[in-house]
Scaffold this active site. Structure first.
Site, PDB file in Angstrom:
ATOM      1  N   LYS A  13       5.641  -0.220  -4.962  1.00 53.92           N
ATOM      2  CA  LYS A  13       5.485  -1.163  -6.071  1.00 53.92           C
ATOM      3  C   LYS A  13       4.955  -0.457  -7.327  1.00 53.92           C
ATOM      4  O   LYS A  13       4.517   0.699  -7.257  1.00 53.92           O
ATOM      5  CB  LYS A  13       4.540  -2.284  -5.647  1.00 53.92           C
ATOM      6  CG  LYS A  13       5.081  -3.139  -4.506  1.00 53.92           C
ATOM      7  CD  LYS A  13       4.050  -4.185  -4.124  1.00 53.92           C
ATOM      8  CE  LYS A  13       4.512  -5.055  -2.986  1.00 53.92           C
ATOM      9  NZ  LYS A  13       3.512  -6.084  -2.657  1.00 53.92           N
ATOM     10  N   TYR A  53      12.272 -11.951  -4.473  1.00 51.86           N
ATOM     11  CA  TYR A  53      11.212 -12.854  -4.018  1.00 51.86           C
ATOM     12  C   TYR A  53      11.679 -14.300  -3.880  1.00 51.86           C
ATOM     13  O   TYR A  53      10.857 -15.221  -3.873  1.00 51.86           O
ATOM     14  CB  TYR A  53      10.017 -12.789  -4.982  1.00 51.86           C
ATOM     15  CG  TYR A  53       9.200 -11.527  -4.846  1.00 51.86           C
ATOM     16  CD1 TYR A  53       8.611 -11.185  -3.626  1.00 51.86           C
ATOM     17  CD2 TYR A  53       8.996 -10.684  -5.930  1.00 51.86           C
ATOM     18  CE1 TYR A  53       7.851 -10.038  -3.495  1.00 51.86           C
ATOM     19  CE2 TYR A  53       8.235  -9.536  -5.813  1.00 51.86           C
ATOM     20  CZ  TYR A  53       7.665  -9.220  -4.593  1.00 51.86           C
ATOM     21  OH  TYR A  53       6.903  -8.083  -4.468  1.00 51.86           O
ATOM     22  N   PHE A  61       2.390 -18.797  -6.692  1.00 53.23           N
ATOM     23  CA  PHE A  61       2.211 -17.404  -7.105  1.00 53.23           C
ATOM     24  C   PHE A  61       3.529 -16.692  -7.435  1.00 53.23           C
ATOM     25  O   PHE A  61       3.529 -15.505  -7.763  1.00 53.23           O
ATOM     26  CB  PHE A  61       1.445 -16.611  -6.032  1.00 53.23           C
ATOM     27  CG  PHE A  61       2.064 -16.674  -4.655  1.00 53.23           C
ATOM     28  CD1 PHE A  61       3.089 -15.831  -4.292  1.00 53.23           C
ATOM     29  CD2 PHE A  61       1.591 -17.589  -3.722  1.00 53.23           C
ATOM     30  CE1 PHE A  61       3.651 -15.874  -3.025  1.00 53.23           C
ATOM     31  CE2 PHE A  61       2.138 -17.645  -2.440  1.00 53.23           C
ATOM     32  CZ  PHE A  61       3.178 -16.784  -2.103  1.00 53.23           C
ATOM     33  N   ARG A  89       6.182  -2.036   9.085  1.00 49.57           N
ATOM     34  CA  ARG A  89       5.142  -3.045   8.900  1.00 49.57           C
ATOM     35  C   ARG A  89       3.803  -2.525   9.440  1.00 49.57           C
ATOM     36  O   ARG A  89       2.756  -2.750   8.847  1.00 49.57           O
ATOM     37  CB  ARG A  89       5.524  -4.355   9.596  1.00 49.57           C
ATOM     38  CG  ARG A  89       6.786  -5.007   9.053  1.00 49.57           C
ATOM     39  CD  ARG A  89       6.641  -5.576   7.681  1.00 49.57           C
ATOM     40  NE  ARG A  89       5.768  -6.743   7.701  1.00 49.57           N
ATOM     41  CZ  ARG A  89       5.454  -7.446   6.636  1.00 49.57           C
ATOM     42  NH1 ARG A  89       5.933  -7.115   5.452  1.00 49.57           N
ATOM     43  NH2 ARG A  89       4.664  -8.494   6.723  1.00 49.57           N
ATOM     44  N   THR A  95      -0.944  -7.440   4.708  1.00 52.07           N
ATOM     45  CA  THR A  95      -0.635  -7.705   3.302  1.00 52.07           C
ATOM     46  C   THR A  95      -1.896  -7.673   2.449  1.00 52.07           C
ATOM     47  O   THR A  95      -1.886  -7.178   1.328  1.00 52.07           O
ATOM     48  CB  THR A  95       0.069  -9.075   3.161  1.00 52.07           C
ATOM     49  OG1 THR A  95       1.248  -9.052   3.971  1.00 52.07           O
ATOM     50  CG2 THR A  95       0.462  -9.350   1.731  1.00 52.07           C
ATOM     51  N   ARG A 106      -1.873   0.405   3.200  1.00 50.88           N
ATOM     52  CA  ARG A 106      -2.678  -0.555   2.439  1.00 50.88           C
ATOM     53  C   ARG A 106      -4.168  -0.397   2.744  1.00 50.88           C
ATOM     54  O   ARG A 106      -5.005  -0.537   1.851  1.00 50.88           O
ATOM     55  CB  ARG A 106      -2.202  -1.980   2.711  1.00 50.88           C
ATOM     56  CG  ARG A 106      -0.822  -2.240   2.121  1.00 50.88           C
ATOM     57  CD  ARG A 106      -0.315  -3.601   2.510  1.00 50.88           C
ATOM     58  NE  ARG A 106       0.995  -3.882   1.937  1.00 50.88           N
ATOM     59  CZ  ARG A 106       1.905  -4.638   2.525  1.00 50.88           C
ATOM     60  NH1 ARG A 106       1.644  -5.208   3.706  1.00 50.88           N
ATOM     61  NH2 ARG A 106       3.062  -4.856   1.951  1.00 50.88           N
ATOM     62  N   ASN A 116      -0.916  -4.082  -3.730  1.00 54.04           N
ATOM     63  CA  ASN A 116      -1.038  -3.487  -2.403  1.00 54.04           C
ATOM     64  C   ASN A 116      -0.050  -2.353  -2.128  1.00 54.04           C
ATOM     65  O   ASN A 116       0.296  -2.074  -1.001  1.00 54.04           O
ATOM     66  CB  ASN A 116      -0.993  -4.564  -1.307  1.00 54.04           C
ATOM     67  CG  ASN A 116       0.316  -5.314  -1.275  1.00 54.04           C
ATOM     68  OD1 ASN A 116       1.279  -4.953  -1.936  1.00 54.04           O
ATOM     69  ND2 ASN A 116       0.361  -6.367  -0.479  1.00 54.04           N
ATOM     70  N   HIS A 119       5.893  -2.526  -0.307  1.00 52.35           N
ATOM     71  CA  HIS A 119       6.528  -3.686   0.324  1.00 52.35           C
ATOM     72  C   HIS A 119       7.437  -3.170   1.428  1.00 52.35           C
ATOM     73  O   HIS A 119       8.103  -2.140   1.259  1.00 52.35           O
ATOM     74  CB  HIS A 119       7.381  -4.453  -0.699  1.00 52.35           C
ATOM     75  CG  HIS A 119       8.343  -5.403  -0.051  1.00 52.35           C
ATOM     76  ND1 HIS A 119       7.974  -6.676   0.344  1.00 52.35           N
ATOM     77  CD2 HIS A 119       9.648  -5.253   0.311  1.00 52.35           C
ATOM     78  CE1 HIS A 119       9.024  -7.266   0.903  1.00 52.35           C
ATOM     79  NE2 HIS A 119      10.041  -6.421   0.897  1.00 52.35           N
ATOM     80  N   GLU A 130      17.367  -7.910   1.483  1.00 53.85           N
ATOM     81  CA  GLU A 130      16.727  -7.061   0.477  1.00 53.85           C
ATOM     82  C   GLU A 130      17.516  -5.783   0.233  1.00 53.85           C
ATOM     83  O   GLU A 130      17.650  -5.344  -0.915  1.00 53.85           O
ATOM     84  CB  GLU A 130      15.285  -6.759   0.888  1.00 53.85           C
ATOM     85  CG  GLU A 130      14.415  -8.008   0.840  1.00 53.85           C
ATOM     86  CD  GLU A 130      13.045  -7.837   1.458  1.00 53.85           C
ATOM     87  OE1 GLU A 130      12.743  -6.762   2.022  1.00 53.85           O
ATOM     88  OE2 GLU A 130      12.253  -8.797   1.374  1.00 53.85           O
TER      89      GLU A 130
END
Length: 153
Positions: A13, A53, A61, A89, A95, A106, A116, A119, A130
């Site tokens: 990110k 998203y 949000f 993951r 998250t 993270r 964070n 993704h 995605e």
């Protein structure tokens, strides 16, 4: 449980890019034994961010997600390996970085849920969706890493 060879989508990110963490993220992915089969740095426009998203479109949000992900460059990747979705993951951690275990990206590199660093797709359906948003099929390469025979039985 049968091990699945699969592909997943991963994104460093804007906070990770601007903090100079691309190499750290990539290194952890490769050290784990996962294979990067596509990668590019882009600055997402609002349309692509909204598509990415889309499952959060009705949440309060959503606009802040779109605003953040379009605030700077990102690095998009397709990562491949057995159980790649679960493995990524696990590498990422929770998250919320405050709940993420030490040793995860993270847990080691972030403090705020909104910043964070990385993704990773959370399911095969999300990974497929995605990947199709961010990559054309011709951009995804098929090759063998020399150590693959040492990674899997």
């Amino acid at each position: 449980m049968q091990e699945l060879q699969e592909r997943t989508f991963v994104m460093v990110k804007p906070d990770g890019v601007c903090r100079g963490l691309i190499g750290e993220v990539l290194s952890r992915i490769e050290r784990r034994g996962l294979k990067v089969v596509a990668m590019k740095m882009v600055w997402l426009d609002e349309e692509r961010a909204r598509m990415h998203y889309a499952e959060h479109a009705d949440k309060p949000f959503f606009s802040s997600l779109v605003s953040f992900i379009t605030s700077g460059p990102v690095v998009c990747m397709v990562v491949e390996g057995r159980n790649a979705i679960r493995a990524m993951r696990s590498l990422c951690g929770s998250t919320n970085p405050i709940e993420a275990h030490a040793g995860t990206m993270r847990g080691d590199l972030a403090l705020d849920i909104g910043r964070n660093v990385v993704h990773a797709s959370d399911s095969p359906a999300s990974a497929e969706r995605e990947i199709s948003i961010h990559f054309d099929p011709a951009e995804i390469l098929d090759y063998e890493r020399c150590e693959e025979s040492w990674l899997y039985e």
